[in-house]
Motif scaffolding. Structure first.
Motif, mmCIF file in Angstrom:
data_model
loop_
_atom_site.group_PDB
_atom_site.id
_atom_site.type_symbol
_atom_site.label_atom_id
_atom_site.label_comp_id
_atom_site.label_asym_id
_atom_site.label_seq_id
_atom_site.Cartn_x
_atom_site.Cartn_y
_atom_site.Cartn_z
ATOM 1 N N MET A 33 35.040 36.621 37.885
ATOM 2 C CA MET A 33 35.677 37.457 36.886
ATOM 3 C C MET A 33 34.613 38.005 35.952
ATOM 4 S SD MET A 33 37.939 35.960 33.720
ATOM 5 C CE MET A 33 36.804 34.660 33.348
ATOM 6 N N ALA A 34 34.656 39.291 35.748
ATOM 7 C CA ALA A 34 33.765 39.934 34.780
ATOM 8 C C ALA A 34 34.422 39.910 33.406
ATOM 9 C CB ALA A 34 33.484 41.367 35.209
ATOM 10 N N ARG A 35 33.613 39.792 32.390
ATOM 11 C CA ARG A 35 34.098 39.907 31.016
ATOM 12 C C ARG A 35 33.346 41.035 30.339
ATOM 13 N NH1 ARG A 35 35.726 34.238 28.154
ATOM 14 N NH2 ARG A 35 37.166 33.571 29.764
ATOM 15 N N HIS A 36 34.081 41.799 29.572
ATOM 16 C CA HIS A 36 33.452 42.851 28.781
ATOM 17 C C HIS A 36 32.876 42.210 27.522
ATOM 18 C CE1 HIS A 36 33.552 45.952 25.600
ATOM 19 N NE2 HIS A 36 32.974 46.651 26.551
ATOM 20 N N LEU A 37 31.648 42.548 27.185
ATOM 21 C CA LEU A 37 30.995 41.997 25.999
ATOM 22 C C LEU A 37 30.790 43.098 24.970
ATOM 23 C CD1 LEU A 37 28.296 39.803 27.756
ATOM 24 C CD2 LEU A 37 30.530 39.101 26.875
ATOM 25 N N TYR A 38 31.168 42.803 23.744
ATOM 26 C CA TYR A 38 31.013 43.748 22.643
ATOM 27 C C TYR A 38 30.348 43.026 21.485
ATOM 28 C CZ TYR A 38 32.203 46.980 18.875
ATOM 29 O OH TYR A 38 32.141 47.829 17.803
ATOM 30 N N SER A 39 29.306 43.615 20.941
ATOM 31 C CA SER A 39 28.600 43.063 19.792
ATOM 32 C C SER A 39 29.163 43.733 18.542
ATOM 33 C CB SER A 39 27.096 43.329 19.934
ATOM 34 O OG SER A 39 26.411 42.803 18.841
ATOM 35 N N CYS A 40 29.884 42.968 17.737
ATOM 36 C CA CYS A 40 30.614 43.516 16.598
ATOM 37 C C CYS A 40 29.894 43.224 15.282
ATOM 38 C CB CYS A 40 32.013 42.909 16.559
ATOM 39 S SG CYS A 40 33.075 43.634 15.304
ATOM 40 N N LEU A 84 40.619 47.926 35.954
ATOM 41 C CA LEU A 84 41.088 46.723 35.270
ATOM 42 C C LEU A 84 40.990 45.486 36.152
ATOM 43 C CD1 LEU A 84 44.244 48.267 33.570
ATOM 44 C CD2 LEU A 84 42.126 47.553 32.416
ATOM 45 N N GLN A 85 41.221 45.660 37.447
ATOM 46 C CA GLN A 85 41.209 44.533 38.387
ATOM 47 C C GLN A 85 39.867 43.799 38.364
ATOM 48 O OE1 GLN A 85 44.177 43.842 40.070
ATOM 49 N NE2 GLN A 85 43.153 41.900 40.435
ATOM 50 N N GLU A 86 38.786 44.512 38.077
ATOM 51 C CA GLU A 86 37.462 43.881 38.008
ATOM 52 C C GLU A 86 37.356 42.882 36.865
ATOM 53 O OE1 GLU A 86 34.179 46.616 38.094
ATOM 54 O OE2 GLU A 86 35.335 48.035 39.317
ATOM 55 N N TYR A 87 38.250 42.991 35.895
ATOM 56 C CA TYR A 87 38.205 42.132 34.708
ATOM 57 C C TYR A 87 39.357 41.139 34.635
ATOM 58 C CZ TYR A 87 34.571 45.264 33.190
ATOM 59 O OH TYR A 87 33.406 45.974 33.115
ATOM 60 N N VAL A 88 40.126 40.999 35.722
ATOM 61 C CA VAL A 88 41.248 40.054 35.725
ATOM 62 C C VAL A 88 40.727 38.634 35.796
ATOM 63 C CG1 VAL A 88 43.246 39.242 37.037
ATOM 64 C CG2 VAL A 88 42.890 41.690 36.702
ATOM 65 N N ASP A 89 41.279 37.780 34.960
ATOM 66 C CA ASP A 89 40.920 36.367 34.924
ATOM 67 C C ASP A 89 41.210 35.738 36.275
ATOM 68 O OD1 ASP A 89 41.943 33.418 34.429
ATOM 69 O OD2 ASP A 89 40.603 33.919 32.787
ATOM 70 N N ASP A 90 40.308 34.882 36.756
ATOM 71 C CA ASP A 90 40.453 34.252 38.069
ATOM 72 C C ASP A 90 41.745 33.439 38.209
ATOM 73 O OD1 ASP A 90 36.931 33.505 38.347
ATOM 74 O OD2 ASP A 90 38.041 35.260 38.989
ATOM 75 N N GLY A 91 42.243 32.869 37.127
ATOM 76 C CA GLY A 91 43.420 32.025 37.190
ATOM 77 C C GLY A 91 44.727 32.794 37.136
ATOM 78 N N MET A 92 44.660 34.101 36.957
ATOM 79 C CA MET A 92 45.867 34.895 36.824
ATOM 80 C C MET A 92 45.993 35.856 38.001
ATOM 81 S SD MET A 92 46.950 33.713 33.968
ATOM 82 C CE MET A 92 48.229 34.829 33.476
ATOM 83 N N THR A 93 47.207 36.259 38.305
ATOM 84 C CA THR A 93 47.421 37.267 39.333
ATOM 85 C C THR A 93 48.062 38.474 38.691
ATOM 86 O OG1 THR A 93 49.572 36.339 39.869
ATOM 87 C CG2 THR A 93 47.694 35.590 41.196
ATOM 88 N N SER A 94 47.695 39.648 39.146
ATOM 89 C CA SER A 94 48.283 40.864 38.613
ATOM 90 C C SER A 94 49.519 41.214 39.410
ATOM 91 C CB SER A 94 47.276 42.013 38.634
ATOM 92 O OG SER A 94 46.910 42.302 39.955
ATOM 93 N N SER A 95 50.420 41.944 38.786
ATOM 94 C CA SER A 95 51.641 42.373 39.460
ATOM 95 C C SER A 95 51.701 43.888 39.478
ATOM 96 C CB SER A 95 52.859 41.804 38.746
ATOM 97 O OG SER A 95 52.879 42.229 37.398
ATOM 98 N N ALA A 96 52.414 44.412 40.447
ATOM 99 C CA ALA A 96 52.524 45.866 40.574
ATOM 100 C C ALA A 96 53.719 46.398 39.829
ATOM 101 C CB ALA A 96 52.619 46.252 42.032
#
Length: 141
Positions: free
Chosen positions: A1-8, A129-141
């Motif tokens: 799972m990829a995570r987006h990183l933002y420096s705030c 978005l699919q590239e950033y989906v958490d490994d433990g979750m499944t997406s629905s259509a």
């Protein structure tokens, strides 16, 4: 799972009377990270993905530790926990390497500004978005 990183960056005006970042300001931080994720990283040059607009349908936020103002930015990690037909859920952690200050999530609904109505998530957006989906979750259509 990829995570987006933002420096705030933290701002002097973000503090409350106790020298901590005010609870309401954390929602602004989440907004900055979400915009950076959804718009700057939208797939393809000139792609219409996420450009029509979106609205926030829900926020959940758990304040774990106070964040004291300083000159160094704080890291915000974002990832997707759910992709529906016409909404998505983004999860966040606001943190330093050794401490997490906030865990939160936002339900976002893509919005057609011309018709002033919610719209469905496009296939291009779904792939991004699919590239950033958490490994433990499944997406629905």
């Amino acid at each position: 799972m990829a995570r987006h990183l933002y420096s705030c960056p933290l701002r002097w005006s973000d503090m409350d009377a106790f020298g901590h970042v005010n609870n309401v300001v954390f929602l602004r931080y989440l907004e900055e990270a979400r915009i950076d994720f959804m718009f700057r990283l939208a797939p393809g040059d000139g792609s219409p993905s996420f450009s029509g607009g979106s609205v926030v349908a829900r926020h959940e936020i758990d304040y774990l530790r106070p964040l004291v103002h300083r000159h160094e930015p704080v890291a915000i990690e974002s990832w997707v926990t759910k992709i529906g037909a016409a909404s998505l859920t983004i999860a966040y952690e606001i943190k330093d390497p050794d401490v997490t200050y906030v865990r939160a999530s936002t339900v976002v609904v893509p919005f057609d500004l011309a018709s002033q109505r919610p719209r469905r998530i496009s296939e291009e957006e779904r792939r991004f978005l699919q590239e950033y989906v958490d490994d433990g979750m499944t997406s629905s259509a």
